[in-house]
Scaffold this motif. Structure first.
Motif, PDB file in Angstrom:
ATOM      1  N   GLY A 242       0.793  -1.222   0.000  1.00 17.40           N
ATOM      2  CA  GLY A 242       0.000   0.000   0.000  1.00 17.40           C
ATOM      3  C   GLY A 242       0.823   1.268   0.000  1.00 17.40           C
ATOM      4  O   GLY A 242       0.296   2.368   0.173  1.00 17.40           O
ATOM      5  N   PHE A 243       2.132   1.110  -0.214  1.00 17.33           N
ATOM      6  CA  PHE A 243       3.044   2.258  -0.214  1.00 17.33           C
ATOM      7  C   PHE A 243       3.105   2.791  -1.641  1.00 17.33           C
ATOM      8  O   PHE A 243       3.705   2.181  -2.520  1.00 17.33           O
ATOM      9  N   GLY A 244       2.486   3.950  -1.900  1.00 20.41           N
ATOM     10  CA  GLY A 244       2.445   4.497  -3.252  1.00 20.41           C
ATOM     11  C   GLY A 244       2.396   5.995  -3.260  1.00 20.41           C
ATOM     12  O   GLY A 244       2.557   6.658  -2.224  1.00 20.41           O
ATOM     13  N   GLY A 245       2.163   6.564  -4.455  1.00 23.20           N
ATOM     14  CA  GLY A 245       2.142   8.012  -4.598  1.00 23.20           C
ATOM     15  C   GLY A 245       0.961   8.664  -3.919  1.00 23.20           C
ATOM     16  O   GLY A 245       1.006   9.856  -3.595  1.00 23.20           O
ATOM     17  N   THR A 246      -0.093   7.927  -3.722  1.00 15.63           N
ATOM     18  CA  THR A 246      -1.255   8.432  -2.995  1.00 15.63           C
ATOM     19  C   THR A 246      -1.578   7.476  -1.855  1.00 15.63           C
ATOM     20  O   THR A 246      -1.077   6.355  -1.807  1.00 15.63           O
ATOM     21  N   GLY A 247      -2.396   7.934  -0.953  1.00 14.06           N
ATOM     22  CA  GLY A 247      -2.778   7.097   0.175  1.00 14.06           C
ATOM     23  C   GLY A 247      -2.137   7.545   1.471  1.00 14.06           C
ATOM     24  O   GLY A 247      -1.672   8.684   1.615  1.00 14.06           O
ATOM     25  N   ALA A 248      -2.074   6.629   2.408  1.00 10.99           N
ATOM     26  CA  ALA A 248      -1.644   6.979   3.764  1.00 10.99           C
ATOM     27  C   ALA A 248      -0.151   7.255   3.865  1.00 10.99           C
ATOM     28  O   ALA A 248       0.278   8.084   4.662  1.00 10.99           O
ATOM     29  N   ALA A 249       0.677   6.573   3.066  1.00 14.36           N
ATOM     30  CA  ALA A 249       2.133   6.697   3.216  1.00 14.36           C
ATOM     31  C   ALA A 249       2.630   8.126   3.006  1.00 14.36           C
ATOM     32  O   ALA A 249       3.289   8.700   3.894  1.00 14.36           O
ATOM     33  N   PRO A 250       2.361   8.770   1.853  1.00 18.28           N
ATOM     34  CA  PRO A 250       2.815  10.161   1.707  1.00 18.28           C
ATOM     35  C   PRO A 250       2.122  11.107   2.677  1.00 18.28           C
ATOM     36  O   PRO A 250       2.718  12.110   3.094  1.00 18.28           O
ATOM     37  N   ALA A 251       0.891  10.794   3.047  1.00 14.86           N
ATOM     38  CA  ALA A 251       0.176  11.667   3.995  1.00 14.86           C
ATOM     39  C   ALA A 251       0.858  11.668   5.355  1.00 14.86           C
ATOM     40  O   ALA A 251       1.116  12.731   5.937  1.00 14.86           O
ATOM     41  N   VAL A 252       1.158  10.487   5.875  1.00 11.69           N
ATOM     42  CA  VAL A 252       1.823  10.396   7.174  1.00 11.69           C
ATOM     43  C   VAL A 252       3.214  11.011   7.110  1.00 11.69           C
ATOM     44  O   VAL A 252       3.646  11.704   8.043  1.00 11.69           O
ATOM     45  N   LEU A 319      -4.355  19.163  10.330  1.00 13.19           N
ATOM     46  CA  LEU A 319      -3.696  18.996   9.029  1.00 13.19           C
ATOM     47  C   LEU A 319      -4.084  17.694   8.343  1.00 13.19           C
ATOM     48  O   LEU A 319      -4.025  17.604   7.111  1.00 13.19           O
ATOM     49  N   ALA A 320      -4.474  16.696   9.117  1.00 16.85           N
ATOM     50  CA  ALA A 320      -4.837  15.404   8.517  1.00 16.85           C
ATOM     51  C   ALA A 320      -6.035  15.529   7.581  1.00 16.85           C
ATOM     52  O   ALA A 320      -6.247  14.660   6.730  1.00 16.85           O
ATOM     53  N   ALA A 321      -6.799  16.596   7.714  1.00  9.28           N
ATOM     54  CA  ALA A 321      -7.955  16.789   6.824  1.00  9.28           C
ATOM     55  C   ALA A 321      -7.511  16.938   5.370  1.00  9.28           C
ATOM     56  O   ALA A 321      -8.177  16.453   4.448  1.00  9.28           O
ATOM     57  N   VAL A 322      -6.360  17.606   5.157  1.00 12.34           N
ATOM     58  CA  VAL A 322      -5.881  17.826   3.789  1.00 12.34           C
ATOM     59  C   VAL A 322      -5.439  16.520   3.143  1.00 12.34           C
ATOM     60  O   VAL A 322      -5.402  16.403   1.912  1.00 12.34           O
ATOM     61  N   ALA A 323      -5.103  15.522   3.955  1.00 15.00           N
ATOM     62  CA  ALA A 323      -4.629  14.247   3.414  1.00 15.00           C
ATOM     63  C   ALA A 323      -5.684  13.563   2.552  1.00 15.00           C
ATOM     64  O   ALA A 323      -5.346  12.713   1.720  1.00 15.00           O
ATOM     65  N   ALA A 324      -6.943  13.931   2.713  1.00 10.67           N
ATOM     66  CA  ALA A 324      -7.990  13.319   1.893  1.00 10.67           C
ATOM     67  C   ALA A 324      -7.805  13.628   0.415  1.00 10.67           C
ATOM     68  O   ALA A 324      -8.259  12.873  -0.451  1.00 10.67           O
ATOM     69  N   LEU A 325      -7.127  14.728   0.104  1.00  9.93           N
ATOM     70  CA  LEU A 325      -6.944  15.115  -1.300  1.00  9.93           C
ATOM     71  C   LEU A 325      -5.991  14.190  -2.036  1.00  9.93           C
ATOM     72  O   LEU A 325      -5.958  14.196  -3.278  1.00  9.93           O
ATOM     73  N   ILE A 326      -5.174  13.415  -1.334  1.00 10.87           N
ATOM     74  CA  ILE A 326      -4.279  12.469  -2.004  1.00 10.87           C
ATOM     75  C   ILE A 326      -4.683  11.031  -1.693  1.00 10.87           C
ATOM     76  O   ILE A 326      -3.867  10.121  -1.707  1.00 10.87           O
ATOM     77  N   GLY A 327      -5.949  10.849  -1.369  1.00 16.22           N
ATOM     78  CA  GLY A 327      -6.482   9.504  -1.219  1.00 16.22           C
ATOM     79  C   GLY A 327      -6.213   8.828   0.093  1.00 16.22           C
ATOM     80  O   GLY A 327      -6.375   7.613   0.204  1.00 16.22           O
ATOM     81  N   ALA A 328      -5.819   9.613   1.130  1.00 14.20           N
ATOM     82  CA  ALA A 328      -5.550   9.003   2.430  1.00 14.20           C
ATOM     83  C   ALA A 328      -6.814   8.807   3.252  1.00 14.20           C
ATOM     84  O   ALA A 328      -6.777   8.157   4.292  1.00 14.20           O
ATOM     85  N   GLY A 329      -7.925   9.375   2.819  1.00 10.51           N
ATOM     86  CA  GLY A 329      -9.162   9.253   3.573  1.00 10.51           C
ATOM     87  C   GLY A 329      -9.205  10.207   4.748  1.00 10.51           C
ATOM     88  O   GLY A 329      -8.498  11.217   4.790  1.00 10.51           O
ATOM     89  N   GLY A 330     -10.025   9.894   5.714  1.00 11.19           N
ATOM     90  CA  GLY A 330     -10.171  10.772   6.863  1.00 11.19           C
ATOM     91  C   GLY A 330     -11.363  11.687   6.718  1.00 11.19           C
ATOM     92  O   GLY A 330     -12.091  11.666   5.717  1.00 11.19           O
ATOM     93  N   LEU A 331     -11.564  12.520   7.722  1.00 17.64           N
ATOM     94  CA  LEU A 331     -12.728  13.400   7.756  1.00 17.64           C
ATOM     95  C   LEU A 331     -12.663  14.501   6.705  1.00 17.64           C
ATOM     96  O   LEU A 331     -13.683  15.086   6.356  1.00 17.64           O
ATOM     97  N   GLY A 332     -11.457  14.783   6.203  1.00 21.05           N
ATOM     98  CA  GLY A 332     -11.348  15.774   5.142  1.00 21.05           C
ATOM     99  C   GLY A 332     -12.114  15.373   3.891  1.00 21.05           C
ATOM    100  O   GLY A 332     -12.504  16.233   3.092  1.00 21.05           O
TER     101      GLY A 332
END
Length: 376
Positions: A242-252, A319-332
């Motif tokens: 699951g380590f890719g250009g989008t998702g949780a990895a770049p967000a974290v 700041l985690a809200a912005v992570a939704a824009l790269i597919g990390a999910g969350g309340l954003g």
């Protein structure tokens, strides 16, 4: 009867509440979740009178005026949502199926004014009273919510329609924030100790971390897509995890970069909280540097260190809200989907939950400090 300077917050807040009651909309009757509708403010003058009464009692010499004003403010924090829920239920009777009763500007201004007024009045009271008041607010609101008082409000109807994805987004948001803290602390705390030990608090390390803070969060998330996509392509095993250009990895990774500066700075400040004479005295007693750190500096600097952790945690939740824009999910996800669809209720559902989560984190760390700090 006189008005004192300490009463200025009361005048400002009660005045704002009275003006909002008269000139702003309490509720909106919208034909559906996407369109706006006419205003509904059935209790204009009654609410304005309560605000003026609170202002009068809080600014003149009346026995127990602080307590009385605090009671009125607490009643506003709890009573305004109750009133909105009751009015929404009445307005929906006989209305079309898709009709939504939305909270208006007047409600939000008055509720915020009541909350700030309660905060101001409780500052002069004992800790047990403050704890009882603040615990009573969520308990009362939760009780009314379980009783169905707010079910007719558009915000709750949006939640009912989005219940499953909302629960998933909330869990993801919490996990993103927790993972960020779990990575940032083991990295930032040693870096802070090294900066303090070598007296390089204004060196390249802090300069780079400070520079990262100036990069807009959306830009940083976008810049990380390319490198992380390259890594996933270069090592397929990472992509399989699951380590890719989008998702949780770049967000974290981006959230950790933002968290490192406050962790480093507050680590340095916490270690500096112990006077040099105290450290020298500890060394004179035969303690090693490690013992001085663990037995003297960390206990004495604990309030500062915990304050830094509190700031990092609250910042990360936001700041985690912005992570939704790269597919990390969350309340954003709810915020940006709501903006894209023009659905105000969806935006509010995500935004208010993020605010509530940040306040809960802040309250947790404040409570932890109260429970762990040593008496003077």
């Amino acid at each position: 009867m006189t008005v004192r300077g300490a009463a200025l917050p009361v005048i400002v807040l009660t005045g704002a509440g009275a003006l909002a009651a008269v000139f702003a909309d309490f509720l909106h009757v919208a034909p559906n979740r996407l369109l706006s509708g006419p205003a509904a403010s059935p209790h204009v003058w009654a609410l304005a009178a309560v605000w003026l009464l609170a202002g009068a009692l809080g600014t003149v010499r009346v026995p127990g005026r602080t307590f009385i004003t605090a009671v009125l403010a607490w009643a506003g924090v709890v009573g305004l949502p109750l009133l909105a829920g009751m009015d929404a239920r009445a307005l929906l009777e006989g209305a079309a199926t898709g009709t939504r009763i939305q909270l208006g500007t007047g409600f939000w201004v008055m509720w915020l004014a009541a909350t700030l007024l309660l905060l101001d009045r409780l500052a002069a009271m004992s800790r047990p009273v403050r704890v009882l008041a603040w615990v009573g607010v969520p308990v009362a609101l939760a009780g009314m919510a379980m009783a169905g008082t707010f079910d007719s409000l558009a915000l709750l109807r949006e939640y009912a329609a989005q219940h499953a994805p909302f629960a998933e987004a909330l869990l993801t948001h919490v996990l993103l924030a927790a993972a960020t803290l779990a990575i940032a602390l083991p990295i930032g705390a040693p870096l802070g100790w090294w900066a303090w030990r070598t007296r390089r608090t204004d060196g390249a390390l802090v300069g780079v971390l400070a520079f990262l803070q100036t990069v807009p969060s959306l830009a940083l998330f976008a810049l990380l897509i390319g490198p992380f996509a390259w890594l996933a392509g270069r090592w397929p095993a990472l992509g399989a995890l699951g380590f890719g250009g989008t998702g949780a990895a770049p967000a974290v990774f981006a959230l950790v970069l933002y968290a490192l500066l406050p962790v480093v700075r507050y680590t340095v400040a916490g270690l500096d909280a112990t006077a040099a004479d105290t450290r020298e005295a500890a060394r004179g007693l035969g303690m090693t540097r490690r013992q001085v750190l663990l037995r003297v500096q960390l206990p004495l600097g604990w309030p500062v260190l915990l304050a830094g952790l509190r700031i990092v945690a609250v910042q990360t939740v936001g700041l985690a809200a912005v992570a939704a824009l790269i597919g990390a999910g969350g309340l954003g996800r709810f915020v940006f989907l709501g903006i894209g669809q023009g659905a105000t209720d969806m935006v509010l559902l995500g935004t208010l939950t993020i605010i509530a989560l940040a306040l809960a984190v802040d309250l947790f760390f404040q409570s932890l400090l109260v429970l762990t700090e040593r008496p003077a």
